[in-house]
Write an enzyme that holds these catalytic residues in place. Structure first.
Site, PDB file in Angstrom:
ATOM      1  N   LYS A 276     -12.214 -50.498  63.245  1.00  0.00           N
ATOM      2  CA  LYS A 276     -12.262 -51.870  63.707  1.00  0.00           C
ATOM      3  C   LYS A 276     -13.638 -52.137  64.314  1.00  0.00           C
ATOM      4  CE  LYS A 276      -8.650 -53.529  65.753  1.00  0.00           C
ATOM      5  NZ  LYS A 276      -8.870 -54.726  64.913  1.00  0.00           N
TER       6      LYS A 276
ATOM      7  N   GLY B 144     -15.741 -54.601  62.796  1.00  0.00           N
ATOM      8  CA  GLY B 144     -16.592 -55.263  61.793  1.00  0.00           C
ATOM      9  C   GLY B 144     -17.028 -56.642  62.264  1.00  0.00           C
TER      10      GLY B 144
ATOM     11  N   ASP C 268      -3.118 -57.304  65.173  1.00  0.00           N
ATOM     12  CA  ASP C 268      -4.568 -57.330  64.981  1.00  0.00           C
ATOM     13  C   ASP C 268      -4.913 -56.978  63.532  1.00  0.00           C
ATOM     14  OD1 ASP C 268      -7.231 -57.647  65.551  1.00  0.00           O
ATOM     15  OD2 ASP C 268      -7.288 -56.198  67.194  1.00  0.00           O
ATOM     16  N   GLY C 269      -6.125 -57.296  63.133  1.00  0.00           N
ATOM     17  CA  GLY C 269      -6.617 -56.931  61.806  1.00  0.00           C
ATOM     18  C   GLY C 269      -7.274 -55.562  61.843  1.00  0.00           C
TER      19      GLY C 269
ATOM     20  N   GLU D  53      -9.862 -55.119  71.962  1.00  0.00           N
ATOM     21  CA  GLU D  53      -8.756 -54.886  71.017  1.00  0.00           C
ATOM     22  C   GLU D  53      -8.038 -53.585  71.358  1.00  0.00           C
ATOM     23  OE1 GLU D  53     -10.558 -54.959  67.178  1.00  0.00           O
ATOM     24  OE2 GLU D  53     -10.382 -57.131  67.041  1.00  0.00           O
TER      25      GLU D  53
HETATM   26  O1  LIG Z   1     -14.337 -56.844  65.110  1.00  0.00           O
HETATM   27  C1  LIG Z   1     -13.411 -57.345  64.575  1.00  0.00           C
HETATM   28  C2  LIG Z   1     -12.048 -56.819  64.526  1.00  0.00           C
HETATM   29  O2  LIG Z   1     -11.931 -55.445  64.682  1.00  0.00           O
HETATM   30  C3  LIG Z   1     -11.276 -57.329  63.323  1.00  0.00           C
HETATM   31  O3  LIG Z   1      -9.921 -57.166  63.621  1.00  0.00           O
HETATM   32  C4  LIG Z   1     -11.615 -56.596  62.024  1.00  0.00           C
HETATM   33  O4  LIG Z   1     -13.003 -56.647  61.802  1.00  0.00           O
HETATM   34  C5  LIG Z   1     -10.888 -57.234  60.836  1.00  0.00           C
HETATM   35  O5  LIG Z   1     -11.330 -58.531  60.685  1.00  0.00           O
HETATM   36  P1  LIG Z   1     -10.848 -59.473  59.505  1.00  0.00           P
HETATM   37  O6  LIG Z   1      -9.419 -59.810  59.763  1.00  0.00           O
HETATM   38  O7  LIG Z   1     -11.743 -60.672  59.587  1.00  0.00           O
HETATM   39  O8  LIG Z   1     -11.030 -58.709  58.230  1.00  0.00           O
END
Ligand SMILES: O=C[C@H](O)[C@H](O)[C@H](O)COP(=O)(O)O
Length: 276
Positions: free
Chosen positions: A107, A109, A94-95, A116
């Site tokens: 997390k 965003g 995950d990001g 998640e």
């Molecule tokens: O709500 C979104 C998640 O927690 C994403 O994993 C986090 O926001 C990171 O998203 P990105 O890879 O687009 O920076």
């Protein structure tokens, strides 16, 4: 402030995803968690590029967007509530919006955090993939607010409680579309973005700071627990606590914190933070 172009940031995410997948994707994986956001797309790309047999592999999404990424890649998506009870995922990727020196993460965003968290904690290993903007010493250094997923009926009550904890101007996140009103999560809940001062980690507590909210300064674990305990909160976008083997030893499957976080850096290299 980053001076990188948007395409350089995308390349940084791609580079981090490649190394993370090469290091952590089990060749005969049965169950793989796939997170949400823009970076996870490169994780799926990197899994494809491995060229391993995925005909028996089930990919568990963390929301609508995640499921579409899995399906568009030609992979098999299985919703979290369709996996047999007791199943442990081999790995979850995950990001993150921000990662501190202890591997605590912010997390949500992109409005995904609850699914998640249940996917990450159901996995033997949770691996985080991000770009260098997310690599920070403390949470809320660059990212300014903690996303909190709440039942719509309780939103104003939760805002009052967050203010009591010292959050200055927590707000219900508005819809990103032309439709007026709050954004709705995959659970049809709201997100409240709650700004706080940067959060203390273990080293700060060992150095004598108490992190109990005096002057509005909190330790990660303490604030996350306080927010989670507010009735009306489904979950908080702080991933903290035990990780990987420590969590397993304590009787859990995996931790909210990743066992390793990979960051695509501005110079094209990939930096890694690993759990002790
Ligand atoms: O709500 C979104 C998640 O927690 C994403 O994993 C986090 O926001 C990171 O998203 P990105 O890879 O687009 O920076």
């Amino acid at each position: 402030m980053s001076t990188m172009s948007a395409s350089a940031v995308e390349e940084a995410k791609r580079a981090a995803a490649k190394v993370a997948v090469e290091n952590h994707y089990p060749k005969n994986a049965q169950w793989v968690g796939i997170g949400s956001g823009t970076t996870i797309v490169y994780v799926v790309e990197a899994i494809k590029a491995l060229g391993v047999d995925i005909s028996a592999t089930k990919f568990i999404p963390t929301g609508y967007q995640s499921k579409q990424v899995i399906i568009n890649a030609g992979f098999t998506a299985v919703e979290f509530d369709a996996i047999p009870p007791g199943t442990v995922l081999d790995v979850a990727f995950d990001g993150a919006d921000e990662v501190d020196e202890d591997l605590n993460c912010i997390k949500g965003g992109g409005a995904c955090l609850f699914q998640e968290k249940i996917v990450a904690t159901q996995a033997k290993e949770f691996i985080c993939v991000a770009d260098h903007r997310k690599l920070q010493p403390r949470l809320l250094t660059n990212w300014k607010a903690i996303p909190v997923e709440v039942a719509p009926i309780a939103a104003h009550r939760v805002i009052t409680k967050l203010k009591e904890l010292g959050s200055v101007n927590p707000v219900i996140r508005p819809s990103a579309s032309v439709k007026e009103g709050p954004l709705k999560t995959d659970q049809d809940f709201f997100i409240i973005d709650a700004p706080f001062k940067p959060l203390l980690i273990k080293a700060d507590l060992e150095a004598g700071h108490d992190g109990n909210g005096k002057d509005g300064v909190w330790a990660v674990e303490t604030l996350a627990s306080k927010i989670k305990a507010i009735s009306g909160v489904l979950d908080v976008g702080i991933f903290r606590g035990l990780t990987g083997p420590q969590a397993t030893a304590a009787g859990g499957v995996g931790g909210e914190r990743p066992v390793a976080a990979y960051f695509g850096m501005a110079d094209g290299t990939v930096a890694v933070r690993k759990a002790e």
